[in-house]
Motif scaffolding. Structure first.
Motif, short mmCIF file in Angstrom:
data_model
loop_
_atom_site.label_atom_id
_atom_site.label_comp_id
_atom_site.label_asym_id
_atom_site.label_seq_id
_atom_site.Cartn_x
_atom_site.Cartn_y
_atom_site.Cartn_z
N SER A 1 0.85 -1.20 0.00
CA SER A 1 0.00 0.00 0.00
C SER A 1 0.88 1.25 0.00
N ILE A 2 0.32 2.32 -0.51
CA ILE A 2 1.08 3.57 -0.66
C ILE A 2 1.40 4.16 0.72
N PRO A 3 2.66 4.39 1.00
CA PRO A 3 3.03 4.96 2.31
C PRO A 3 2.52 6.40 2.44
N PRO A 4 2.11 6.81 3.64
CA PRO A 4 1.60 8.17 3.83
C PRO A 4 2.59 9.25 3.39
N GLU A 5 3.90 9.02 3.61
CA GLU A 5 4.87 10.04 3.21
C GLU A 5 4.96 10.20 1.70
N VAL A 6 4.59 9.15 0.95
CA VAL A 6 4.54 9.25 -0.52
C VAL A 6 3.22 9.90 -0.93
N GLU A 7 2.13 9.42 -0.34
CA GLU A 7 0.81 9.97 -0.69
C GLU A 7 0.76 11.47 -0.46
N TRP B 1 1.49 4.94 -7.76
CA TRP B 1 2.26 4.11 -6.83
C TRP B 1 2.45 2.70 -7.39
N GLU B 2 1.40 2.13 -7.95
CA GLU B 2 1.49 0.78 -8.53
C GLU B 2 2.54 0.76 -9.64
N SER B 3 2.53 1.78 -10.49
CA SER B 3 3.51 1.85 -11.57
C SER B 3 4.94 1.98 -11.02
N ALA B 4 5.10 2.78 -9.96
CA ALA B 4 6.42 2.93 -9.34
C ALA B 4 6.89 1.60 -8.74
N THR C 1 10.09 -4.61 1.62
CA THR C 1 10.75 -3.39 2.07
C THR C 1 11.63 -2.80 0.97
N GLN C 2 12.38 -3.65 0.28
CA GLN C 2 13.22 -3.19 -0.83
C GLN C 2 12.39 -2.53 -1.93
N VAL C 3 11.29 -3.17 -2.30
CA VAL C 3 10.43 -2.64 -3.37
C VAL C 3 9.82 -1.31 -2.94
N VAL C 4 9.30 -1.25 -1.72
CA VAL C 4 8.68 -0.01 -1.23
C VAL C 4 9.71 1.12 -1.18
N ASN C 5 10.91 0.82 -0.69
CA ASN C 5 11.96 1.85 -0.61
C ASN C 5 12.36 2.34 -2.00
N LYS C 6 12.54 1.40 -2.94
CA LYS C 6 12.93 1.77 -4.31
C LYS C 6 11.80 2.54 -5.00
N ALA C 7 10.56 2.10 -4.83
CA ALA C 7 9.42 2.80 -5.44
C ALA C 7 9.30 4.20 -4.87
N THR C 8 9.55 4.36 -3.57
CA THR C 8 9.51 5.68 -2.94
C THR C 8 10.57 6.59 -3.55
N GLN C 9 11.76 6.06 -3.76
CA GLN C 9 12.82 6.85 -4.40
C GLN C 9 12.42 7.25 -5.82
N LEU C 10 11.89 6.30 -6.58
CA LEU C 10 11.53 6.58 -7.98
C LEU C 10 10.46 7.66 -8.08
N ILE C 11 9.39 7.53 -7.31
CA ILE C 11 8.24 8.42 -7.44
C ILE C 11 8.56 9.85 -6.99
N GLN C 12 9.71 10.01 -6.32
CA GLN C 12 10.10 11.34 -5.86
C GLN C 12 11.18 11.97 -6.74
N THR C 13 11.39 11.40 -7.95
CA THR C 13 12.38 11.97 -8.85
C THR C 13 11.73 12.42 -10.15
N LEU C 14 12.28 13.49 -10.72
CA LEU C 14 11.75 14.01 -11.98
C LEU C 14 11.95 13.02 -13.12
N ASN C 15 13.08 12.30 -13.12
CA ASN C 15 13.33 11.34 -14.20
C ASN C 15 12.22 10.30 -14.29
N TRP C 16 11.69 9.85 -13.14
CA TRP C 16 10.64 8.83 -13.18
C TRP C 16 9.35 9.41 -13.76
N TRP C 17 9.04 10.65 -13.45
CA TRP C 17 7.79 11.26 -13.93
C TRP C 17 7.87 11.68 -15.38
#
Length: 124
Positions: free
Chosen positions: A7-13, A81-84, A106-122
């Motif tokens: 599920s999407i972490p609150p800090e990402v949402e 979030w699902e795409s990340a 944990t690895q997937v959630v951490n990596k997805a969090t990093q991705l969704i917070q970068t301009l390159n991913w968007w």
């Protein structure tokens, strides 16, 4: 193991926002094409300031621009979030036959969090 929690972490949402964009379209009325505008709700990252501009259809891919930056189009925070998460699985080199442990989640959630917070991913 029971169902893993992706599920999407609150800090990402909290770093995502829902915006309204307008798509210029046409509709057929009495044999004549008339211009119209269609409103869509899309997700944008908080770190890109400003309001999304028009929804653009380019080469069968839809995206929105914020300033001059074209970004991926998502209709919900959950779909972004699902795409990340899927990109994170790929980036981490995980296979679909791998056993899903708490460590892998944990690895997937951490990596997805990093991705969704970068301009390159968007960026499209």
């Amino acid at each position: 193991m029971h169902n893993p929690d992706f599920s999407i972490p609150p800090e990402v949402e909290n770093k995502l926002r829902i915006c309204t964009v307008i798509e210029e379209a046409s509709w057929l009325c009495d044999g004549e094409l008339l211009p119209c505008e269609v409103k869509h709700e899309v997700v944008a990252p908080q770190f890109l300031t400003g309001n999304p501009q028009k929804l653009i259809c380019f080469s069968r891919q839809k995206y929105v621009t914020i300033g001059l930056i074209p970004i991926k189009l998502f209709q919900t925070k959950e779909s972004a979030w699902e795409s990340a998460c899927l990109d994170a699985v790929s980036d981490l080199g995980l296979s679909n036959t791998q056993v899903i442990t708490k460590s892998i989640v944990t690895q997937v959630v951490n990596k997805a969090t990093q991705l969704i917070q970068t301009l390159n991913w968007w960026s499209v």
